[in-house]
Design an enzyme around this catalytic site. Structure first.
Site, mmCIF file in Angstrom:
data_model
loop_
_atom_site.group_PDB
_atom_site.id
_atom_site.type_symbol
_atom_site.label_atom_id
_atom_site.label_comp_id
_atom_site.label_asym_id
_atom_site.label_seq_id
_atom_site.Cartn_x
_atom_site.Cartn_y
_atom_site.Cartn_z
ATOM 1 N N ASP A 69 0.810 -1.217 0.000
ATOM 2 C CA ASP A 69 0.000 0.000 0.000
ATOM 3 C C ASP A 69 0.846 1.269 0.000
ATOM 4 O O ASP A 69 2.074 1.216 0.137
ATOM 5 C CB ASP A 69 -0.945 -0.003 1.225
ATOM 6 C CG ASP A 69 -0.234 -0.392 2.515
ATOM 7 O OD1 ASP A 69 1.004 -0.326 2.574
ATOM 8 O OD2 ASP A 69 -0.928 -0.778 3.474
ATOM 9 N N ASN A 138 -7.329 -2.507 14.387
ATOM 10 C CA ASN A 138 -8.724 -2.772 14.007
ATOM 11 C C ASN A 138 -8.846 -3.986 13.076
ATOM 12 O O ASN A 138 -9.894 -4.200 12.475
ATOM 13 C CB ASN A 138 -9.347 -1.527 13.347
ATOM 14 C CG ASN A 138 -8.666 -1.160 12.031
ATOM 15 O OD1 ASN A 138 -7.699 -1.797 11.624
ATOM 16 N ND2 ASN A 138 -9.173 -0.134 11.363
ATOM 17 N N HIS A 140 -7.113 -4.466 10.273
ATOM 18 C CA HIS A 140 -6.855 -4.270 8.845
ATOM 19 C C HIS A 140 -5.578 -4.992 8.410
ATOM 20 O O HIS A 140 -4.656 -5.200 9.194
ATOM 21 C CB HIS A 140 -6.860 -2.782 8.442
ATOM 22 C CG HIS A 140 -5.665 -1.973 8.811
ATOM 23 N ND1 HIS A 140 -5.742 -0.626 9.112
ATOM 24 C CD2 HIS A 140 -4.363 -2.271 8.928
ATOM 25 C CE1 HIS A 140 -4.549 -0.160 9.370
ATOM 26 N NE2 HIS A 140 -3.698 -1.134 9.271
ATOM 27 N N GLU A 145 -9.640 -1.821 5.311
ATOM 28 C CA GLU A 145 -10.267 -1.450 6.575
ATOM 29 C C GLU A 145 -11.548 -2.259 6.805
ATOM 30 O O GLU A 145 -12.206 -2.681 5.853
ATOM 31 C CB GLU A 145 -10.621 0.047 6.549
ATOM 32 C CG GLU A 145 -9.427 0.973 6.352
ATOM 33 C CD GLU A 145 -8.547 1.119 7.585
ATOM 34 O OE1 GLU A 145 -8.561 0.231 8.464
ATOM 35 O OE2 GLU A 145 -7.832 2.136 7.668
HETATM 36 C C1 GLP Z 1 -0.315 0.331 8.677
HETATM 37 C C2 GLP Z 1 -0.070 -0.435 7.347
HETATM 38 C C3 GLP Z 1 -0.224 -1.899 7.540
HETATM 39 C C4 GLP Z 1 0.419 -2.290 8.853
HETATM 40 C C5 GLP Z 1 -0.409 -1.741 9.987
HETATM 41 C C6 GLP Z 1 0.213 -1.914 11.358
HETATM 42 O O1 GLP Z 1 -1.160 1.384 8.592
HETATM 43 N N1 GLP Z 1 -0.840 -0.014 6.233
HETATM 44 O O2 GLP Z 1 0.348 -2.591 6.444
HETATM 45 O O3 GLP Z 1 0.473 -3.682 8.973
HETATM 46 O O4 GLP Z 1 -0.828 -0.427 9.742
HETATM 47 O O5 GLP Z 1 1.277 -1.042 11.552
HETATM 48 P P1 GLP Z 1 2.322 -1.196 12.717
HETATM 49 O O6 GLP Z 1 3.199 -2.337 12.355
HETATM 50 O O7 GLP Z 1 3.070 0.104 12.737
HETATM 51 O O8 GLP Z 1 1.562 -1.433 13.962
#
Ligand code: GLP
Length: 251
Positions: A69, A138, A140, A145
Site C-alpha cells: 500500500d 482494528n 486491517h 479497513e
Molecule cells: C499500517 C499499514 C499496515 C500495517 C499496519 C500496522 O497502517 N498499512 O500494512 O500492517 O498499519 O502497523 P504497525 O506495524 O506500525 O503497527
C-alpha cells in the site's frame, strides 16, 4: 486449512524468524516474488535481512517485490511515505533491482488506472510467492479497513479513524496524516502462495484473537486469512496473550 501460529519470546525473535522464512524462500527460488509490508512491526525483519545480505547469506538480485500500500497525498520523497520507508529500511541496503520494485504510486495520476496497472503487474509476475503482513489494531491488513464489504483487487481506500489515529504517531500532528491510500485488496493478498503475518505487542492482542477466532468477518479483515491454506502467524507473547492458553481455536 489451518493457521500455523508461532509464538516467540520477543520482537527480535519474531524479526529473525520472519527473515529466515524469506531467506529460505529466496534460496529455494531466486526470482521469488515477495509481497512487502510497512509499519513499525516489520522494521526488525528488514534489519535482519540486511544483516544476512551483508554476510552474503541472501541474494536479492532476481527478487521482485510488490508493496501492499501507499498513502495518497504524500510525494515519494516524503519521510512518511511508504516509498521512503521502503528505501530507508530495506532497498537502499540490499541488491533488489530498481526495476523489480513495485509500490503503488499515485501522485498526479488517476488512482483507478494505477490500481488496474498494479493488478496487471502482479498477474504478469505470476502472483506473489510470499506475502508479509502486519495487522492494524482494528484488524486491517494492508489498508483493507473493516466494513460492510471488502474489495478484492488493488483500490483506493478512505482510511478508518482508528488507523489515522494509530498512524498519527509517525507525523507531527494528526491533521498531517493522509486520509486516503491505495492498497492491494484482500483478493490480491489471498492470491499469494504463502502468507506470513507478524504481530508484536499488547496493542495487537485483541486483533490477533479475532483473527484466529474461527469466525470470518469483513468487520475484521485479517479473519479472512483463516481461509488461506498457508498462513504462518508469528506473534510475540504480548500479541498472542489473548489466544486461549496461547492455543488458538483455528489450529
Ligand atoms: C499500517 C499499514 C499496515 C500495517 C499496519 C500496522 O497502517 N498499512 O500494512 O500492517 O498499519 O502497523 P504497525 O506495524 O506500525 O503497527
Amino acid at each position: 486449512m489451518a493457521m500455523d501460529i508461532v509464538i516467540v519470546d520477543s520482537y527480535k525473535s519474531m524479526s529473525i524468524k520472519a527473515a529466515e522464512i524469506i531467506a529460505e524462500q529466496v534460496r529455494k527460488k531466486n526470482d521469488t516474488v515477495l509481497g512487502l509490508a510497512t509499519g513499525s512491526t516489520p522494521e526488525g525483519m528488514y534489519a535482519c535481512l540486511i544483516e544476512m545480505y551483508d554476510e552474503k547469506k541472501i541474494d536479492f538480485s532476481a527478487v521482485v517485490t510488490f508493496n501492499l500500500d501507499e498513502y495518497i497525498g504524500l510525494p515519494p520523497d516524503h519521510p512518511q511515505s511508504y516509498h521512503h520507508y521502503m528505501h530507508r529500511h530495506f532497498f537502499d541496503h540490499v541488491n533488489v533491482k530498481a526495476g523489480n520494485i513495485n509500490i503503488p504510486h499515485c501522485e498526479g495520476r488517476d488512482p483507478g488506472s494505477i490500481c488496474r496497472e498494479y493488478e496487471r503487474k502482479i498477474r504478469e509476475a505470476e502472483g506473489i510467492d510470499l506475502q508479509i503482513l502486519g495487522i492494524g489494531t482494528n484488524g486491517h491488513i494492508g489498508f483493507n479497513e473493516p466494513g460492510e464489504y471488502l474489495y478484492t483487487g488493488t483500490h483506493l481506500v478512505e482510511l478508518a479513524e482508528e488507523t489515522i489515529e494509530a498512524n498519527s504517531r509517525f507525523f507531527d500532528s494528526r491533521g498531517e496524516v493522509p486520509e486516503q491510500a491505495v492498497t492491494m485488496g484482500v483478493g490480491s493478498i489471498m492470491g499469494a502462495a504463502r502468507i506470513v503475518l507478524l504481530a508484536s505487542g499488547e496493542s495487537k492482542a485483541e486483533a490477533v484473537r479475532k483473527m484466529c477466532s474461527g469466525k470470518v468477518s469483513t468487520g475484521h479483515p485479517a479473519s479472512l486469512l483463516q481461509l488461506h491454506r498457508a498462513v504462518t502467524v508469528i506473534a510475540d507473547r504480548e500479541a498472542a496473550s489473548l489466544l486461549k492458553n496461547n492455543n488458538p481455536a483455528c489450529q
